[in-house]
Design an enzyme around this catalytic site. Structure first.
Site, short mmCIF file in Angstrom:
data_model
loop_
_atom_site.label_atom_id
_atom_site.label_comp_id
_atom_site.label_asym_id
_atom_site.label_seq_id
_atom_site.Cartn_x
_atom_site.Cartn_y
_atom_site.Cartn_z
N SER A 44 0.78 -1.26 0.09
CA SER A 44 0.09 0.04 0.14
C SER A 44 1.12 1.39 0.00
O SER A 44 1.93 1.03 0.48
CB SER A 44 -0.86 0.00 1.20
OG SER A 44 -1.62 1.34 1.41
N TYR B 12 -2.08 -0.85 10.17
CA TYR B 12 -1.95 -1.25 8.72
C TYR B 12 -0.54 -0.62 8.03
O TYR B 12 -0.15 -1.52 7.19
CB TYR B 12 -3.22 -0.30 8.19
CG TYR B 12 -3.32 -0.73 6.38
CD1 TYR B 12 -3.91 -1.92 6.29
CD2 TYR B 12 -3.19 0.30 5.67
CE1 TYR B 12 -4.09 -2.07 4.72
CE2 TYR B 12 -3.12 0.25 4.20
CZ TYR B 12 -3.74 -0.99 3.85
OH TYR B 12 -4.10 -1.42 2.42
N ALA B 13 -0.09 0.53 7.92
CA ALA B 13 1.07 1.01 7.63
C ALA B 13 2.29 0.05 7.90
O ALA B 13 3.29 -0.29 7.10
CB ALA B 13 1.28 2.44 8.01
N SER C 161 2.15 -3.23 8.89
CA SER C 161 1.96 -4.56 8.12
C SER C 161 2.22 -4.38 6.85
O SER C 161 3.05 -5.04 6.10
CB SER C 161 0.53 -4.94 8.31
OG SER C 161 -0.45 -4.25 7.56
N LYS C 162 1.93 -3.46 5.90
CA LYS C 162 2.18 -3.21 4.82
C LYS C 162 3.66 -2.67 4.41
O LYS C 162 4.30 -3.28 3.40
CB LYS C 162 1.24 -2.17 3.99
CG LYS C 162 -0.10 -2.83 3.87
CD LYS C 162 -0.42 -3.94 3.17
CE LYS C 162 -1.75 -4.31 2.85
NZ LYS C 162 -2.06 -5.51 1.93
N ILE D 158 -8.15 2.99 -4.10
CA ILE D 158 -9.10 2.05 -5.06
C ILE D 158 -10.31 2.00 -4.37
O ILE D 158 -10.84 1.85 -3.36
CB ILE D 158 -8.44 0.79 -4.99
CG1 ILE D 158 -6.82 0.82 -5.20
CG2 ILE D 158 -8.97 -0.14 -6.02
CD1 ILE D 158 -6.48 1.54 -6.67
N THR E 40 -13.33 0.41 -3.63
CA THR E 40 -13.76 -1.01 -3.22
C THR E 40 -14.68 -0.77 -2.11
O THR E 40 -15.06 0.19 -1.55
CB THR E 40 -12.29 -1.58 -2.43
OG1 THR E 40 -12.13 -0.85 -1.14
CG2 THR E 40 -11.40 -1.71 -3.24
#
Length: 191
Positions: free
Chosen positions: A82, A95-96, A98-99, A131, A133
């Site tokens: 990401s 999230y940051a 993990s990506k 994106i 989604t």
């Protein structure tokens, strides 16, 4: 936000994004699979126009025929990171992280496959931007409009944009010399 994030919430996101990526790649790179992929290195007799069963040196003359070692393909790992792994984002520390881990893991995996396994497996990371989604539908409209204003192309991406990039990176014919790369698919977003 980080100040209210529990360890459970942090680990849950890492388990899905980073541990899930690790386990999938581990399964793909099992020794018997790598051995099977190495069989894609073969010899081709240019005069008789057929593939020989035995492996040989890169080039050698046999009578008037030239036997050339060719590479018909191999494996391609395309992991999804990401752009948040590059820039961070409020409320997305887990999230940051993990990506970012996916990106570093994939780069290391690409180096190992290139050096220790003759490059029979390539590994790259796609870094999607905003994106369209079901997850992005939950973002309030005023935030979406602010985000859209930060995208040079002026629109959000679609899952097809990501799928087409993954398809390109999966193809040995189109991207056989690309490995260890991070490729952004974000419409040139500036977060």
């Amino acid at each position: 936000l980080f100040s209210t994030m529990s360890l459970h919430d942090f680990e849950k996101v890492l388990d899905v994004n980073l541990k899930g990526t690790f386990l999938t790649c581990k399964e793909f790179c099992l020794p018997h699979r790598l051995e099977q992929l190495s069989l894609d290195y073969c010899c081709y007799d240019t005069d008789k126009n057929h593939i020989l069963k035995s492996k040989s040196q890169d080039k050698k003359n046999t009578d008037t025929n030239v036997v050339t070692r060719t590479k018909r393909g191999g494996g391609s790992i395309v992991n999804i990171g990401s752009i948040i792994s590059q820039s961070g984002n409020v409320g997305q520390a887990n999230y940051a992280a993990s990506k970012g881990g996916v990106l570093s893991f994939t780069t290391s995996l690409a180096k190992e496959m290139a050096i220790r396994h003759d490059g029979i497996v390539r590994a790259n990371t796609v870094l999607p931007g905003f994106i369209e989604t079901p997850m992005s539908e939950a973002v309030p409209d005023h935030i979406k409009e602010r985000m859209r204003g930060n995208i040079a192309l002026g629109t959000f991406g679609t899952p097809y944009d990501i799928a087409n990039l993954v398809l390109f990176l999966s193809s040995w014919e189109r991207s056989g010399y690309i490995t260890g790369e991070k490729i952004e698919c974000s419409g040139m977003i500036a977060i």
